[in-house]
Structures are given as structure tokens and as C-alpha cells.
Design an enzyme around this catalytic site. Structure first.
Site, PDB file in Angstrom:
ATOM      1  N   GLY A 127      60.242  15.460   3.072  1.00  0.00           N
ATOM      2  CA  GLY A 127      61.207  14.789   2.222  1.00  0.00           C
ATOM      3  C   GLY A 127      62.221  13.918   2.928  1.00  0.00           C
ATOM      4  N   GLY A 143      61.506  11.099   4.396  1.00  0.00           N
ATOM      5  CA  GLY A 143      61.134   9.692   4.272  1.00  0.00           C
ATOM      6  C   GLY A 143      60.200   9.187   5.336  1.00  0.00           C
ATOM      7  N   THR A 172      56.849   8.951   5.330  1.00  0.00           N
ATOM      8  CA  THR A 172      55.822   8.070   4.771  1.00  0.00           C
ATOM      9  C   THR A 172      56.407   6.741   4.324  1.00  0.00           C
ATOM     10  OG1 THR A 172      54.538   9.986   4.043  1.00  0.00           O
ATOM     11  CG2 THR A 172      54.024   7.866   3.033  1.00  0.00           C
ATOM     12  N   SER A 200      65.279  32.138  18.865  1.00  0.00           N
ATOM     13  CA  SER A 200      66.653  31.657  18.768  1.00  0.00           C
ATOM     14  C   SER A 200      67.635  32.723  18.322  1.00  0.00           C
ATOM     15  CB  SER A 200      66.724  30.470  17.798  1.00  0.00           C
ATOM     16  OG  SER A 200      66.342  30.887  16.499  1.00  0.00           O
ATOM     17  N   LYS A 233      71.047  23.607  12.339  1.00  0.00           N
ATOM     18  CA  LYS A 233      71.778  24.877  12.441  1.00  0.00           C
ATOM     19  C   LYS A 233      73.285  24.673  12.351  1.00  0.00           C
ATOM     20  CE  LYS A 233      68.189  27.139  15.216  1.00  0.00           C
ATOM     21  NZ  LYS A 233      67.838  27.709  16.526  1.00  0.00           N
TER      22      LYS A 233
END
Length: 783
Positions: free
Chosen positions: A363, A365, A367, A683, A726
Site C-alpha cells: 500500500g 505505492g 506499483t 529485535s 518502530k
């Protein structure tokens, strides 16, 4: 009275000039007489004793010859027969008697009369050795001439071999050989028999050489003519057969059209010959053959590929930059890389297309960036999705031996876009699969290698196609599943998730105007306040990109359209107070920082595919036998981090003031809430270690501190990824201090300035520093 006596009695004879004809002694032939003076001379001869003098004209084209136009040497002949033909012509049969030389012309009108000096009778005695040798050479050469010319009857050669008189031999052969008129005249003028043989021998050798050359030429031409005639005949047969079968559109016309197209695309000589052979095969195969369809399909593919076609790049950097800015907010690294490529193209025309890999969560962007790049470059755009592709033939095509074979999707897309330099987007390259049908990732190695793709060969096409001018752009959510060899060929550009402010800006500038237009609304019909948009971002979506954000805005637009149509209202304003009316109850909430410092609870930072998030790690020690219990659907990496943390704590018992026997008389339970969500990654090591230390020491962990980093057995803190996501999650949760590994200082450039102002960043390289900033009171430290 015999002929010899007649000749001696008559010295003056009528003369007939011959056109292109030479009469030799002992030669019987007929010819046509049509000129008036010649007919008069012939009639005079018939009135007298039938004797006439025949001499050739110097120029056959002369229609009214004079004394100067006739050769002096000719032949005294006797008229054997006359036959009148239609049109006042006379066909006359004559026999040559002896050579003669014109001494003078007695008269020219109404016909030629000449005084002739005759040759004496030739010696019929046995010829000497030299003459005999020359006669044999002439006869042998004449035999070769017969073989070469193939126009003289073998019976004539038998007659020639029986002649023993040298002069008569030369005359007879000369009469049967095709020589030029001046050459025959030269033989006729040779009164000496030996000289006559030598002249004839020379002419025969020349004629044989000419005939051999002519034969070679005729053979070569005949082969060509036979081939052309054969092809013509076969084509005509094919036309007739096709006409009988009702196939008016014959294969021949199709083949000719294919060859015209082949000439237009201007392939290399080798490729041209290969394709031409395939085209010619169509003529040799029956129309009902299954292979005919395969060949026709193959030729159509080859001829319709963009071998030479390409679009011209837009070299205006300012305009290209404006297009990129117009289409996308942020993404500075991507825009800068494209503008660099355009700048290089202005100086170097041979620049190969770059292989860019855009990596980021869904999502953001990736493409649509490909489409914007194509628009900025003024190139055509083609997209190919690789998600779930597990067959190598999808990339390289099927071999033509298989039924239903087609080219791979690379070549198919190049034909579809009809240009050799498009922007080619390979979407979801991290989701390639492989099975018994091959490994498509390995097949892509040649496509995405700038040193190899200039002659990419598809299995179906079997001819190299140049992909070096294509700008390949690949997209992926993560690099972990991309094969290392394939990843090495690409230039990776990371596209992180958007911050809250960036999402707000994108919604205002791009998403809201687009959805208003798509739903048939006007800008005056709908207004969404900034606070309402921010609530949509935080409470109704949880993602790194803006895909769900656009869906929620579209949801609002649909409800507004319904109200506009039903209630006939012209203006709707969305604010936080009425947002629930359109989108319902908020679907998400971000875990906020605790209201107080607690023992055994540490706040960590995690990266997910939908962005960053905070996680609370809870630890409770219990009486037991030293078991370590891990819950919350932890992955293998996090389990190992927990064990490494426990080992570090046991090595630091004295400094941390912990019960030295805790590992044998206490069980430690580490739990991460939201157990339905899988969690893994290197992490959370320092976070789990901090929570365990807090639970064993009874010292609370600060409520406003969050941390991320991996721990080693010696307590060192290792670097992690996803820093930007994060940190943004920490800001949403109200965290004021973030502990990061010292090796992650380089990632601070990605953090927005407004976030840096609200959060204190502490870079740590050892667990002691983590405890110093995370615990409410300072623990004992012997360093």
C-alpha cells in the site's frame, strides 16, 4: 562435255552477291534469290550453260551492292535447280565447283558480269607427313567441336574422315561449321591447302573454347531457369488445388506477405535466414498438417516483435520532476534515482536500463511508482505479476515441440507494448515459487542481468531478443524470500511506511480529490476536516501504506452520494464528532504507554507488515524448578533471544543483586499479549532481558521508555531494522524516550524532524546502558 572443260571455255560469268552466306567448292546448297539484278544474273546463267559466280557481300545489310561491296574471291558454281516462290522470289539449288578470283567487273547493269581467274585443280596425290599430321589434328578438333556444339549429325563426321585431299577436307569442314562470314571468307581465300587447314584449325580451336564457355553458361542458366520454372509450375499447381478446395487465400500469398514484413524489420543476416527458412517451410507442408499452424503462429510472433521500435525519452528534467511530484508525495530517493538516470541519458545514449527493486510494505505505492516513472520518461508501461508463478515456462516460454506452446510472458509483454524500451514492472518478485516445473527465479537471472539480457532467448522464439534498453522495476514486500543471486542483480530502494503526517498529506492532496471525482461528486459537496482524517488514519486503519485509508475515504464518499441523491443536500462536512456515523465504531487502537511504572513489564518496539507497533512483554517469576515458559505465539528467533537473555542474567547475578539460585528454584514465565498474532524477529532481546531483570529484582521499568535491539550472551546490543516504523509506533503510544542500538544511528535520517523533537533517542551498545535508562532506580554496576 565435263565440268572442267566448261570452266576453261568460259572466263566471263554472271555474278550473284550473297548476303551472309559463303559457298565452298564441292558444296551443294540452296538459297533464295529476290533482288532484281541477282534474278537477271541467274536467268542469264540458265540461258547459257548454268555456270555462275557466287561471292559474299562485305556487309550483309547492303541492299544494292556495287563492285566495291563484294569480295574478290568467290566460288564458281553450277545451277542445279530453280523453283519460283510466291512473291517473285526464286529458290535455287547450286553446287560449288572451284575457287575463283574476280579480275575485273565487265558490267553491273542489269546484272553483274565478271571476268574470273579460276584456281587450278587440287593435287590428289598422297599428302606429305606434315600435311597428314595437320589433317588428323583438324579432324580430331572437328570431332571435339561436334561434341561441344551438339548440332552436327555424326554421319557428317563419318563422311569427313573418308576425305583424303587436304583442301577438300578443309572446305567440307568449313561448310559444316558455324563460323562468322569473315572467317569463312578467310578460309575461302586460302588457295594453298596447307594454309587453308591451318586457318580452319585456328578457327576450330577458338570455336571450341567459346562453345565450352557457352555450355557452362547455358548449364548454369538452365539450372536457374529450371528452378524458376519448377517453382512457378508448382505454385500454379498449388493455386489450382487451393481453388478446387475453395481456399481462395492461398499459402503463396501469405508467404509473400511474410517475406515483405521480414524485409521491413531488418534483422541480422543470421536471424533473417533462419526466419526465411521457416517461412519457406510453409510452402512444403500440406495445409492440413498440424505443423503448419505451429509455424504460422511462430512466424506471426517473430514478425510482430518490436525489433527496432522504441519511444523517445523525455529529456526535460524539470518536467519529469514535476510529473513525479504530481503523482507521489515523498519518495525522494526514488525520484532522485530516476532524475539521475535521465541526466545520464542526455550525455550517454548507450546507457543500459537500470534494474530497480522497490521494497516496502503493502500500500505504499510501489506499483503506481512504476506508472509514474513511465509517464516521466515518456515511455510505455507494462506490468507483469509474479505472485504465485511457479513454472519456468511463464518466463522463458514453452518449446515448440509441445502442443499449445506459447512464448513466455516477457516476450508476450514486449509484443503487447510494441516498443523495445518500455518501463517493465515485475510485481511481487518476493512471492515467486518453484516446483517440479522449474524455478522461475532462476529463469529471471538472465532477464535482470544487464550483461546478459541484450540477447535474451525465449524457448519458443529460439532467437535472441534485446532487452538491454528496457527499464526493469521490481517490487517486493521483503528481501528475505528473494534468492540471493537474483537480488544481487538489482538496485534496492527501500520505501518505508508512511508516517501519520505523511498519510494525512496524501489523503488531502491525492486520495480525497480522487475519490470525490470517481464518485461523481464535486469539491463543494464534501469536506473532511484534518482532525477527522487523522482519526481515520489512527482509528480505522492499521497499515504502512494508504490502501485501506483510501477504502475508508471511498466508504464515506458512497454514503455522501447516497445522501446527496436521497436528501437533495449539496454540502456535507465530516468532523470527529460525526465520523462514527459514516464509518462506525473505531476498529483499531494503539496500545498507549502505562500510566505508572510497573515491575516485570517492559515495552518493546516491533516491525510488522502494516507498520510499526509497541508490544508489552510481561514476566512473572514463580516457585519451581528453573523452567522457562514462553507464551504469546513466539517464533524460534524470539525464543532463542529469551534464552540468551536468561544466560546473560545468570552471568551477572552479583552485579544485578539477584538470587543466585533463581535458575533452580524459580520458573520464569515470559508472555507477550495478543497471542493470536505470530511474533518473530531479532529485535526483542533487550526488552525481554529488561523485563526478566525487573521481575527478579523488583525494580520497576519506566513507563515512558520503549526499546528495541538484540542481545548477545556477553550483553552487547545488536542492530535491528525497521527503525522508522518502530519510532513512529512509539510516538503514537506516547513514549518519550526510545533506546536504540548504537549501530542504528545511520537510520536517524529517515525519522521526520517533528518526531525527533518529541522523542529522546538514546543509543546503547551494552545491556548495562539499557538498564541504566530503563529502570526506575540505578542497579549496581561494577564497570
Amino acid at each position: 562435255m565435263d565440268d572442267e572443260k566448261i570452266i576453261k571455255d568460259y572466263k566471263t560469268l554472271p555474278l550473284i552477291p550473297l548476303r551472309g552466306l559463303t559457298v565452298f567448292p564441292h558444296m551443294v546448297l540452296h538459297f533464295d534469290v529476290g533482288r532484281e539484278r541477282s534474278i537477271n544474273a541467274l536467268e542469264e546463267a540458265m540461258v547459257e550453260d548454268q555456270m555462275i559466280f557466287l561471292s559474299a557481300q562485305k556487309e550483309a545489310e547492303t541492299s544494292s551492292p556495287t563492285a566495291d561491296d563484294v569480295y574478290e574471291v568467290g566460288t564458281v558454281a553450277k545451277v542445279k535447280q530453280m523453283l519460283k516462290l510466291p512473291g517473285d522470289n526464286i529458290r535455287v539449288l547450286v553446287e560449288g565447283i572451284k575457287r575463283g578470283r574476280v579480275k575485273k567487273f565487265v558490267q553491273e547493269i542489269p546484272y553483274f558480269v565478271v571476268e574470273v581467274e579460276e584456281q587450278e585443280n587440287e593435287d590428289e596425290s598422297e599428302p606429305d607427313t606434315e600435311t597428314e599430321a595437320l589433317m588428323r589434328s583438324v579432324v580430331d578438333t572437328f570431332e571435339k567441336y561436334i561434341e561441344a556444339s551438339n548440332k552436327i549429325s555424326p554421319e557428317i563426321f563419318i563422311t569427313i574422315t573418308e576425305i583424303e585431299i587436304p583442301g577438300r577436307l578443309a572446305d567440307t569442314i568449313s561448310a559444316n561449321v558455324v563460323l562468322k562470314p569473315n572467317q569463312k571468307q578467310e578460309v575461302l581465300e586460302a588457295f594453298d591447302p596447307l594454309e587453308r587447314l591451318e586457318v580452319l584449325y585456328r578457327f576450330l580451336l577458338e570455336e571450341i573454347e567459346i562453345l565450352e564457355i557457352e555450355k557452362k553458361i547455358n548449364t548454369r542458366v538452365k539450372k536457374q531457369i529450371n528452378k524458376v520454372q519448377k517453382e512457378y509450375y508448382l505454385r500454379e499447381q498449388l493455386r489450382a488445388i487451393q481453388k478446387e478446395l475453395g481456399e481462395d487465400e492461398g499459402v503463396l500469398e501469405e508467404v509473400e506477405e511474410y517475406k515483405k514484413q521480414l524485409k521491413k524489420i531488418q534483422l541480422s543476416k543470421e536471424l533473417h535466414q533462419k526466419i526465411e527458412r521457416e517461412i519457406d517451410r510453409l510452402l512444403k507442408l500440406p495445409a492440413s498438417s498440424a505443423e503448419t499452424g505451429v509455424i504460422r503462429n511462430y512466424i506471426d510472433w517473430v514478425l510482430n516483435l518490436p525489433w527496432k521500435k522504441e519511444t523517445k525519452d523525455r529529456m526535460d528534467l524539470k518536467k519529469s520532476s514535476a510529473i513525479l511530484e504530481e503523482d507521489h508525495h515523498g519518495l525522494e530517493k526514488v525520484k532522485e534515482r530516476i532524475l539521475e538516470y535521465l541526466a545520464i541519458r542526455q550525455l550517454s545514449k548507450s546507457m543500459k536500463g537500470p534494474i530497480l527493486c522497490l521494497v516496502g510494505p503493502p500500500g505504499v505505492g510501489k506499483t503506481s511508482i512504476g506508472k509514474s516513472i513511465a509517464r516521466a520518461l515518456n515511455r510505455k508501461f507494462v506490468r507483469m505479476s509474479l505472485g504465485g508463478v511457479r513454472d519456468e515456462a511463464e518466463i522463458r516460454g514453452h518449446r515448440r515441440t509441445y502442443i499449445g506452446a506459447i512464448p513466455g510472458r516477457i516476450i508476450s509483454s514486449m509484443r503487447q507494448v510494441n516498443t523495445k524500451n518500455p518501463v517493465f514492472l515485475l510485481d511481487e518478485i518476493d512471492k515467486l515459487a518453484s516446483d517440479f516445473r522449474g524455478d522461475p527465479a532462476s529463469a529471471l537471472l538472465e532477464v535482470l542481468d544487464p550483461e546478459q539480457n541484450h540477447d535474451f532467448t525465449d524457448h519458443f522464439m529460439e532467437v535472441p531478443f534485446n532487452l538491454s534498453k528496457v527499464m526493469f522495476i521490481t517490487t517486493a514486500n521483503t528481501l528475505d524470500t528473494i534468492p540471493r543471486a537474483l537480488l544481487d542483480r538489482m538496485e534496492v530502494i527501500r520505501i518505508p511506511g508512511y508516517t501519520e503526517d505523511e498519510k494525512l498529506s496524501i489523503a488531502e492532496k491525492y486520495l480525497l480529490p480522487k475519490q470525490i471525482k470517481d464518485h461523481g461528486l464535486k469539491e463543494d459537496n464534501l469536506k473532511i476536516s484534518e482532525k477527522a482524517l487523522r482519526d481515520i488514519v489512527n482509528n480505522y486503519t492499521r497499515e504502512s501504506g494508504v490502501r485501506n485509508l483510501e477504502r475508508q475515504i471511498a466508504n464515506i464518499c458512497r454514503k455522501v452520494v447516497k445522501r446527496v441523491v436521497e436528501e437533495k443536500i449539496q454540502y456535507v462536512r465530516i468532523n470527529p464528532s460525526n465520523l462514527n456515523k459514516y464509518l462506525g465504531t473505531p476498529q483499531f487502537h494503539y496500545e498507549m504507554a502505562s500510566q505508572k511504572d510497573e515491575v516485570g513489564i517492559a515495552r518493546g518496539l516491533a516491525w510488522t507488515r502494516v507498520g510499526g507497533d509497541t508490544i508489552s512483554i510481561e514476566v512473572t517469576p514463580m516457585k519451581g524448578t528453573g523452567k522457562l515458559v514462553l507464551t504469546g505465539q513466539l517464533g524460534d528467533v524470539m525464543k532463542e533471544s529469551a534464552r540468551a537473555g536468561i544466560s546473560y542474567i545468570r552471568s551477572r547475578i552479583d552485579q544485578l543483586e539477584i538470587d543466585p539460585d533463581f535458575h533452580s528454584n524459580k520458573d520464569i514465565h515470559i508472555h507477550i499479549p495478543e497471542g493470536g498474532t505470530p511474533k518473530d524477529g531479532p529485535s526483542a532481546g533487550i526488552t525481554m532481558a529488561t523485563a526478566v531483570i525487573s521481575s527478579l529484582t523488583g525494580v520497576p521499568v519506566r513507563k515512558d521508555v520503549a526499546m528495541t535491539g538484540e542481545i548477545t550472551l556477553r550483553g552487547r546490543v545488536l542492530s535491528i531494522g525497521g527503525v522508522k516504523e518502530k519510532v513512529l509506533a512509539a510516538k503514537r503510544a506516547g513514549i518519550t524516550k526510545v533506546l536504540l542500538p548504537v549501530d542504528n544511528k545511520k537510520d536517524m535520517d529517515e525519522i521526520p524532524d517533528n518526531v525527533k523533537k518529541k522523542i529522546e533517542f538514546v543509543f546503547v551498545e551494552h545491556m548495562d546502558q539499557v538498564l541504566e535508562h530503563a529502570m526506575v532506580r540505578e542497579l549496581k554496576n561494577d564497570n
